[in-house]
Design a protein around this motif. Structure first.
Motif, PDB file in Angstrom:
ATOM      1  N   GLU A 203      66.088  35.704  66.979  1.00 14.06           N
ATOM      2  CA  GLU A 203      65.582  37.022  67.367  1.00 14.06           C
ATOM      3  C   GLU A 203      65.673  38.062  66.265  1.00 14.06           C
ATOM      4  O   GLU A 203      64.895  38.998  66.214  1.00 14.06           O
ATOM      5  N   LYS A 204      66.634  37.873  65.407  1.00 14.95           N
ATOM      6  CA  LYS A 204      66.779  38.765  64.262  1.00 14.95           C
ATOM      7  C   LYS A 204      65.427  38.964  63.570  1.00 14.95           C
ATOM      8  O   LYS A 204      65.089  40.079  63.168  1.00 14.95           O
ATOM      9  N   THR A 205      64.687  37.896  63.424  1.00 12.36           N
ATOM     10  CA  THR A 205      63.399  37.967  62.747  1.00 12.36           C
ATOM     11  C   THR A 205      62.414  38.832  63.512  1.00 12.36           C
ATOM     12  O   THR A 205      61.665  39.603  62.923  1.00 12.36           O
ATOM     13  N   ILE A 206      62.432  38.716  64.840  1.00 18.39           N
ATOM     14  CA  ILE A 206      61.529  39.561  65.627  1.00 18.39           C
ATOM     15  C   ILE A 206      61.878  41.028  65.430  1.00 18.39           C
ATOM     16  O   ILE A 206      61.018  41.846  65.170  1.00 18.39           O
ATOM     17  N   ASP A 208      63.186  42.516  63.004  1.00 19.25           N
ATOM     18  CA  ASP A 208      62.850  43.029  61.680  1.00 19.25           C
ATOM     19  C   ASP A 208      61.357  43.110  61.421  1.00 19.25           C
ATOM     20  O   ASP A 208      60.892  43.979  60.696  1.00 19.25           O
ATOM     21  N   MET A 209      60.610  42.189  61.981  1.00 15.04           N
ATOM     22  CA  MET A 209      59.205  42.072  61.588  1.00 15.04           C
ATOM     23  C   MET A 209      58.212  42.673  62.573  1.00 15.04           C
ATOM     24  O   MET A 209      57.045  42.849  62.239  1.00 15.04           O
ATOM     25  N   ALA A 210      58.638  42.933  63.791  1.00 13.20           N
ATOM     26  CA  ALA A 210      57.687  43.433  64.782  1.00 13.20           C
ATOM     27  C   ALA A 210      57.351  44.888  64.505  1.00 13.20           C
ATOM     28  O   ALA A 210      58.236  45.697  64.270  1.00 13.20           O
ATOM     29  N   GLY A 211      56.084  45.214  64.528  1.00 11.44           N
ATOM     30  CA  GLY A 211      55.660  46.585  64.285  1.00 11.44           C
ATOM     31  C   GLY A 211      55.144  47.228  65.556  1.00 11.44           C
ATOM     32  O   GLY A 211      55.301  46.687  66.649  1.00 11.44           O
ATOM     33  N   SER A 212      54.509  48.376  65.399  1.00 13.23           N
ATOM     34  CA  SER A 212      54.044  49.130  66.560  1.00 13.23           C
ATOM     35  C   SER A 212      52.915  48.399  67.287  1.00 13.23           C
ATOM     36  O   SER A 212      52.740  48.569  68.493  1.00 13.23           O
ATOM     37  N   GLY A 213      52.163  47.579  66.568  1.00 15.61           N
ATOM     38  CA  GLY A 213      51.090  46.821  67.204  1.00 15.61           C
ATOM     39  C   GLY A 213      51.641  45.835  68.215  1.00 15.61           C
ATOM     40  O   GLY A 213      51.150  45.727  69.336  1.00 15.61           O
ATOM     41  N   PHE A 214      52.711  45.148  67.819  1.00 16.42           N
ATOM     42  CA  PHE A 214      53.366  44.207  68.732  1.00 16.42           C
ATOM     43  C   PHE A 214      53.922  44.951  69.943  1.00 16.42           C
ATOM     44  O   PHE A 214      53.723  44.538  71.090  1.00 16.42           O
ATOM     45  N   GLU A 215      54.590  46.041  69.703  1.00 18.77           N
ATOM     46  CA  GLU A 215      55.165  46.828  70.805  1.00 18.77           C
ATOM     47  C   GLU A 215      54.097  47.250  71.811  1.00 18.77           C
ATOM     48  O   GLU A 215      54.319  47.208  73.012  1.00 18.77           O
ATOM     49  N   SER A 216      52.947  47.644  71.296  1.00 12.83           N
ATOM     50  CA  SER A 216      51.872  48.120  72.155  1.00 12.83           C
ATOM     51  C   SER A 216      51.309  46.989  73.022  1.00 12.83           C
ATOM     52  O   SER A 216      51.121  47.155  74.232  1.00 12.83           O
ATOM     53  N   THR A 217      51.057  45.827  72.410  1.00 16.22           N
ATOM     54  CA  THR A 217      50.450  44.729  73.177  1.00 16.22           C
ATOM     55  C   THR A 217      51.443  44.074  74.130  1.00 16.22           C
ATOM     56  O   THR A 217      51.043  43.474  75.117  1.00 16.22           O
TER      57      THR A 217
ATOM     58  N   LYS B 137      60.718  52.218  59.238  1.00 17.09           N
ATOM     59  CA  LYS B 137      60.170  50.883  59.465  1.00 17.09           C
ATOM     60  C   LYS B 137      60.678  49.932  58.387  1.00 17.09           C
ATOM     61  O   LYS B 137      61.450  50.308  57.516  1.00 17.09           O
ATOM     62  N   THR B 138      60.240  48.679  58.491  1.00 13.96           N
ATOM     63  CA  THR B 138      60.775  47.638  57.615  1.00 13.96           C
ATOM     64  C   THR B 138      59.763  47.238  56.550  1.00 13.96           C
ATOM     65  O   THR B 138      58.574  47.098  56.846  1.00 13.96           O
ATOM     66  N   ASN B 139      60.215  47.047  55.328  1.00 11.02           N
ATOM     67  CA  ASN B 139      59.385  46.465  54.284  1.00 11.02           C
ATOM     68  C   ASN B 139      59.949  45.098  53.913  1.00 11.02           C
ATOM     69  O   ASN B 139      61.148  44.944  53.706  1.00 11.02           O
ATOM     70  N   ILE B 140      59.071  44.116  53.841  1.00 10.65           N
ATOM     71  CA  ILE B 140      59.510  42.771  53.479  1.00 10.65           C
ATOM     72  C   ILE B 140      59.124  42.488  52.037  1.00 10.65           C
ATOM     73  O   ILE B 140      57.974  42.698  51.639  1.00 10.65           O
ATOM     74  N   ILE B 141      60.099  42.046  51.256  1.00  8.50           N
ATOM     75  CA  ILE B 141      59.824  41.648  49.870  1.00  8.50           C
ATOM     76  C   ILE B 141      59.987  40.138  49.771  1.00  8.50           C
ATOM     77  O   ILE B 141      60.991  39.585  50.244  1.00  8.50           O
ATOM     78  N   CYS B 142      58.984  39.474  49.218  1.00  5.24           N
ATOM     79  CA  CYS B 142      59.020  38.007  49.117  1.00  5.24           C
ATOM     80  C   CYS B 142      59.244  37.569  47.674  1.00  5.24           C
ATOM     81  O   CYS B 142      58.810  38.248  46.743  1.00  5.24           O
TER      82      CYS B 142
END
Lengths: 307, 307
Positions: A203-206, A208-217, B137-142
């Motif tokens: 879940e840590k990944t979710i 960190d990576m989920a943005g406002s688009g995910f929250e909205s849908t 928000k989060t920024n991902i660096i690869c």
């Protein structure tokens, strides 16, 4: 006028608040089989008192059924059997065919008005109730020709008092259309939630990576199972057709992505962009309902008390 | 420091605005092949000047590539071939594997930093650019190990200046996870839009019956096809897996509704409700990024000008 509200959740509670604030009701009585909800509704001032169902019915000029739709179909015969010919009964459920069919079997069908105020949030219970929930939104009334004109007019006034616009539709058309513009959205969102929860065990990944688009849908995936399971159940037939079409469209989109047909993907999205026009239309409709439409109406509401 | 931003849309334009406002950049030069975007970016004060690509590269201390990802993969070799060993190049695309692969082929790979700031709206173009888009928000660096430490630190500071939290990930993991928490949401929303538009030929009905739930789930269907088609294309493999899982879950949900198994529907939704915890986690993460974190960092940014 004494209004008895059965079901003190988001919808029932918010209606109660508005009717008290606008003096549409002299008194709002709450009926709810959940003791916590009873206490919360009293503490929050949503209702003036709590009564058992039969007592609540006996003093009401207007009864509002705001329970999950399976409870509505279960209670409706009993409610219509326990009112007199001067009481108006109203339901606010998200399905209309099954409810109208059951109401149709009662000799007092004409005291009943079937409605669906299109409003809500993903939150539930008396604590979710708030003012303004219904403002500038649409209320659908079904089978108006089967309701007594005075009962119908009282219900129309109630929704105008909530600053809603009344529109009219037959119950079958309501259930078919609402499957696409409401019920399907909820399934799409619930399923998106399930998919991401299933696959992203980390879940840590979710987070960190989920943005406002995910929250909205995924927002609607927070909605109440107790409320939505009976809706999906009663609208099963229309919903299966809508889901078939949605799954078909998803499979087509998947093919396009799988075969890396970038231009076809663009064409699909351009077509989908047309939803901008639809959403702008919804906005424009909202603007057409002036916030002051109901002021005059309110003063014309007769403050009658039956008993 | 002179920053050259290639692509003056929502992301490139919003970054430019922040870097100017925070004095991270002494000058921001814009590069964009769309004359309307050039004029808008100048008029809105997003950039201090517009230059052709080669001229923009020649004076830049830092180059930000904020184009659709297919343009990024196309431009990247040319950009890395036209900078010197003191210039840092950064991309902000939503896919990372293909971009990192192309960067890896350049002798100046170490001047490149691959990033993905998780921020955006459904709006596009210079007029959509605004301040605050990236805050908290989060920024991902690869592939940070492939970047020169000074180049990496400069880019980290840039995102801190945007009030973002930097996290690190390998490119393959980024693309896999983002397929679920971002790209899938977009397809789900685009497809919902397509489905409703396809079936509800009578748009009047959509206007009247669609509520805030529909608006929320379909919002992303307004997104730019030019931006998203190349993302879906580059992340095709992961997205097909995610879509297969989503379609599978939808089919299961459909079965449950078709057979009117109300309790099973409830169980599914209760499971999906767990997304509340995830969304609360996202909120909590946001709170952890203090709005003042970057003040000290900003004052430590060396205002160097290369030329």
């Amino acid at each position: 006028m004494i209004v008895t509200t059965i079901g003190l959740g988001l919808i029932g509670g918010s209606i109660a608040l508005e009717l008290k604030a606008n003096n549409f009701a002299d008194q709002v009585i709450g009926v709810d089989n959940n003791p916590t909800h009873q206490q919360q509704a009293l503490a929050l001032g949503l209702v003036d008192g709590i009564l058992p169902l039969e007592a609540g019915l006996s003093i009401a000029d207007l009864v509002i059924i705001a329970t999950p739709v399976d409870v509505t179909t279960q209670l409706l015969p009993q409610i219509l059997a326990n009112i007199d010919g001067f009481t108006t009964v109203l339901d606010v459920g998200s399905t209309k065919s099954e409810i109208c069919k059951i109401a149709g079997a009662s000799p007092l069908r004409d005291r009943f008005v079937a409605a669906h105020p299109i409003a809500g949030t993903e939150n539930t219970g008396p604590t979710a109730a708030h003012r303004g929930l219904f403002s500038n939104k649409t209320n659908i009334i079904c089978e108006r020709e089967k309701s007594n004109p005075q009962a119908l007019r009282l219900v129309e006034k109630l929704f105008e008092c909530l600053r809603m616009k009344n529109i009219y539709m037959d119950a079958a058309a309501h259930d078919k259309h609402i499957a696409y513009v409401s019920h399907l959205s909820h399934i799409s969102s619930f399923t998106l939630g399930l998919t991401v929860l299933e696959i992203e065990k980390n879940e840590k990944t979710i987070f960190d990576m989920a943005g406002s688009g995910f929250e909205s849908t995924v927002r609607l995936a927070k909605s109440s199972p107790e409320m939505w399971a009976p809706i999906f159940d009663q609208n099963s037939e229309n919903l299966v057709v809508a889901l078939d079409e949605y799954i078909h469209q998803l499979q087509q989109f998947k093919q396009v992505i799988q075969h890396r047909e970038k231009q076809q993907a663009k064409n699909k999205m351009k077509k989908a962009n047309d939803i901008r026009r639809v959403l702008a239309g919804i906005e424009a409709k909202k603007q057409q309902i002036s916030p002051n439409t109901t002021n005059k109406l309110q003063s014309s509401i007769a403050h009658t008390s039956k008993k």
